[in-house]
Design a protein around this motif. Structure first.
Motif, PDB file in Angstrom:
ATOM      1  N   ALA A  31      -0.192  52.625 -71.047  1.00 19.63           N
ATOM      2  CA  ALA A  31       0.735  51.557 -71.419  1.00 19.63           C
ATOM      3  C   ALA A  31       0.340  50.250 -70.745  1.00 19.63           C
ATOM      4  O   ALA A  31       0.395  49.174 -71.368  1.00 19.63           O
ATOM      5  N   GLU A  32      -0.080  50.334 -69.492  1.00 18.06           N
ATOM      6  CA  GLU A  32      -0.512  49.124 -68.795  1.00 18.06           C
ATOM      7  C   GLU A  32      -1.704  48.488 -69.509  1.00 18.06           C
ATOM      8  O   GLU A  32      -1.752  47.268 -69.690  1.00 18.06           O
ATOM      9  N   ILE A  33      -2.650  49.323 -69.929  1.00 15.39           N
ATOM     10  CA  ILE A  33      -3.841  48.808 -70.606  1.00 15.39           C
ATOM     11  C   ILE A  33      -3.456  48.103 -71.906  1.00 15.39           C
ATOM     12  O   ILE A  33      -3.906  46.986 -72.185  1.00 15.39           O
ATOM     13  N   THR A  34      -2.588  48.758 -72.672  1.00 20.64           N
ATOM     14  CA  THR A  34      -2.115  48.137 -73.920  1.00 20.64           C
ATOM     15  C   THR A  34      -1.413  46.813 -73.637  1.00 20.64           C
ATOM     16  O   THR A  34      -1.639  45.811 -74.326  1.00 20.64           O
ATOM     17  N   ALA A  35      -0.572  46.820 -72.592  1.00 20.08           N
ATOM     18  CA  ALA A  35       0.182  45.614 -72.256  1.00 20.08           C
ATOM     19  C   ALA A  35      -0.752  44.474 -71.852  1.00 20.08           C
ATOM     20  O   ALA A  35      -0.567  43.322 -72.270  1.00 20.08           O
ATOM     21  N   ILE A  36      -1.766  44.797 -71.075  1.00 19.48           N
ATOM     22  CA  ILE A  36      -2.732  43.775 -70.662  1.00 19.48           C
ATOM     23  C   ILE A  36      -3.437  43.197 -71.881  1.00 19.48           C
ATOM     24  O   ILE A  36      -3.602  41.978 -71.993  1.00 19.48           O
ATOM     25  N   ASP A  37      -3.820  44.077 -72.797  1.00 27.90           N
ATOM     26  CA  ASP A  37      -4.489  43.596 -74.011  1.00 27.90           C
ATOM     27  C   ASP A  37      -3.583  42.647 -74.783  1.00 27.90           C
ATOM     28  O   ASP A  37      -4.043  41.628 -75.315  1.00 27.90           O
ATOM     29  N   ALA A  38      -2.299  42.978 -74.819  1.00 29.54           N
ATOM     30  CA  ALA A  38      -1.344  42.110 -75.511  1.00 29.54           C
ATOM     31  C   ALA A  38      -1.254  40.752 -74.809  1.00 29.54           C
ATOM     32  O   ALA A  38      -1.221  39.704 -75.460  1.00 29.54           O
ATOM     33  N   TRP A  69      -9.484  48.539 -63.476  1.00 28.79           N
ATOM     34  CA  TRP A  69      -8.953  49.453 -62.464  1.00 28.79           C
ATOM     35  C   TRP A  69      -8.063  50.511 -63.118  1.00 28.79           C
ATOM     36  O   TRP A  69      -8.164  51.703 -62.814  1.00 28.79           O
ATOM     37  N   ALA A  70      -7.205  50.048 -64.045  1.00 23.04           N
ATOM     38  CA  ALA A  70      -6.294  50.969 -64.726  1.00 23.04           C
ATOM     39  C   ALA A  70      -7.073  52.020 -65.518  1.00 23.04           C
ATOM     40  O   ALA A  70      -6.691  53.195 -65.556  1.00 23.04           O
ATOM     41  N   VAL A  71      -8.177  51.602 -66.135  1.00 22.65           N
ATOM     42  CA  VAL A  71      -9.020  52.543 -66.886  1.00 22.65           C
ATOM     43  C   VAL A  71      -9.568  53.612 -65.938  1.00 22.65           C
ATOM     44  O   VAL A  71      -9.523  54.805 -66.234  1.00 22.65           O
ATOM     45  N   GLU A  72     -10.041  53.171 -64.784  1.00 20.47           N
ATOM     46  CA  GLU A  72     -10.523  54.112 -63.765  1.00 20.47           C
ATOM     47  C   GLU A  72      -9.443  55.118 -63.374  1.00 20.47           C
ATOM     48  O   GLU A  72      -9.724  56.305 -63.193  1.00 20.47           O
ATOM     49  N   GLN A  73      -8.235  54.609 -63.213  1.00 22.98           N
ATOM     50  CA  GLN A  73      -7.139  55.486 -62.810  1.00 22.98           C
ATOM     51  C   GLN A  73      -6.897  56.581 -63.849  1.00 22.98           C
ATOM     52  O   GLN A  73      -6.681  57.736 -63.494  1.00 22.98           O
ATOM     53  N   THR A  74      -6.923  56.221 -65.130  1.00 21.25           N
ATOM     54  CA  THR A  74      -6.706  57.231 -66.164  1.00 21.25           C
ATOM     55  C   THR A  74      -7.769  58.310 -66.074  1.00 21.25           C
ATOM     56  O   THR A  74      -7.463  59.499 -66.187  1.00 21.25           O
ATOM     57  N   THR A  75      -9.018  57.880 -65.849  1.00 16.21           N
ATOM     58  CA  THR A  75     -10.104  58.854 -65.701  1.00 16.21           C
ATOM     59  C   THR A  75      -9.797  59.792 -64.538  1.00 16.21           C
ATOM     60  O   THR A  75      -9.847  61.020 -64.695  1.00 16.21           O
ATOM     61  N   GLY A  76      -9.489  59.224 -63.400  1.00 18.62           N
ATOM     62  CA  GLY A  76      -9.161  60.036 -62.228  1.00 18.62           C
ATOM     63  C   GLY A  76      -8.022  60.996 -62.499  1.00 18.62           C
ATOM     64  O   GLY A  76      -8.072  62.160 -62.106  1.00 18.62           O
TER      65      GLY A  76
END
Lengths: 193, 193
Positions: free
Chosen positions: B171-178, B136-143
DNA sequence: ACTGCCATGTAACTAGTTACATGATTGG
DNA sequence: CCAATCATGTAACTAGTTACATGGCAGT
């Protein structure tokens, strides 16, 4: 009220009720007062509801038999009500945790909102607002780091969230600095025409 | 109601009213419908209120003479109501922008909440929830990137916020990956005992 | 032919807020 | 001695939600 036919299959509780249930799922008996303090530790990523709201949710959970209460009488002050999660409560909570749809975070960022409308004010004032927010964010990271060291090993998942929270505030600080730099750039561009 | 004595010095409006006022402060005449669409562009950093709430705020603002309306009659469909900000409205809005206390963002992060209670579920399910949020966060960045290119130069402050928003989601994406990596680590540690 | 957009509004409800009330106990 | 903490609760209010109702017009 109608005569009870089904013992409320799907109570469809508000998010705050699940937060309360979740706190009780750690196994301790807690008072409404205790819960409020815990909820305050979660304020970094989940808005702490007002104290009165917590007591309200507890009464609702009690009605649904998702928690049970043990009243300790106190002399000359409100009786202490110790809440404990029931089997049914644990079941409902796990059901939510495993199967509730993944929803986007609810965010109301008033500072971002004010920046959005920057055309109606001046850069000096905008910088003040942003800087004040930045300072607040720095404070939050401090609070979170303290909380994390306090949590570590004992409560691994809350510790994970605390780390996430630190990263979030760090990102906010960086973003604010970038915005501040952009405001400077805009000033310079304006000047050079 | 008491007899009006003072023409409401300090209306003390809710945040949503200021958001509406702010959107009108760009100078265009807008319908409630238009405002809802604009508000949806702001959903990245400011929760879009329900449509009915926007119409409600407009009526309130009208009562306070902070906006004025021009009704365009339509055949066989609701009349089009074009709202415009008044001088008084602009004054109140600027007052808020310049002098309202800087408040913390209101955040209710249900995914973080679920991670916090990770002890009541398993890592497989936790990964599913986190991954869905990541997507979802990835989609948001695209938008947001689309929105920013759409805004650039014309609307510099909204563009600034869009950039900030992109950084936030990154930052959210990085945090999730962590977090995902930490879950893996926890699994390995468990295995090796 | 059907979907989605335009455009407003009402009704019933839920979640949440602030402010108040009580009053002993503990710590500096 | 004063402030903070413990501990619960009520009352009045505000913000916000979902669901419904209407119905033409534009595009595929």
């Amino acid at each position: 009220m109608a005569q009870e036919e089904v013992p409320s299959q799907d109570p469809a509780l508000p998010a705050t009720a699940y937060a309360v249930l979740g706190l009780l799922s750690f196994g301790q008996e807690l008072t409404g007062y205790d819960l409020r303090k815990w909820a305050m530790n979660m304020r970094y990523f989940y808005w702490s509801p007002a104290q009165s709201q917590i007591y309200l949710e507890l009464r609702r959970l009690l009605q649904h038999d998702l928690v049970e209460v043990q009243v300790e009488e106190q002399k000359s002050r409100p009786d202490k009500r110790l809440y404990r999660i029931t089997e049914a409560g644990l079941k409902v909570f796990r059901e939510w945790l495993d199967h509730a749809p993944v929803g986007p975070p609810l965010l109301k960022h008033s500072v971002a909102l004010r920046l959005f409308f920057g055309h109606q004010t001046d850069h000096a004032r905008l910088r003040e607002v942003l800087t004040e927010y930045r300072d607040w964010a720095v404070e939050q990271t401090t609070g979170l780091t303290e909380l994390r060291t306090e949590l570590d090993q004992r409560l691994p998942y809350p510790a994970l969230v605390a780390t996430w929270g630190s990263a979030y505030f760090a990102a906010e600080i960086t973003a604010i600095d970038a915005v501040l730099a952009d405001l400077d750039r805009m000033d310079r561009e304006e000047e050079a025409d």
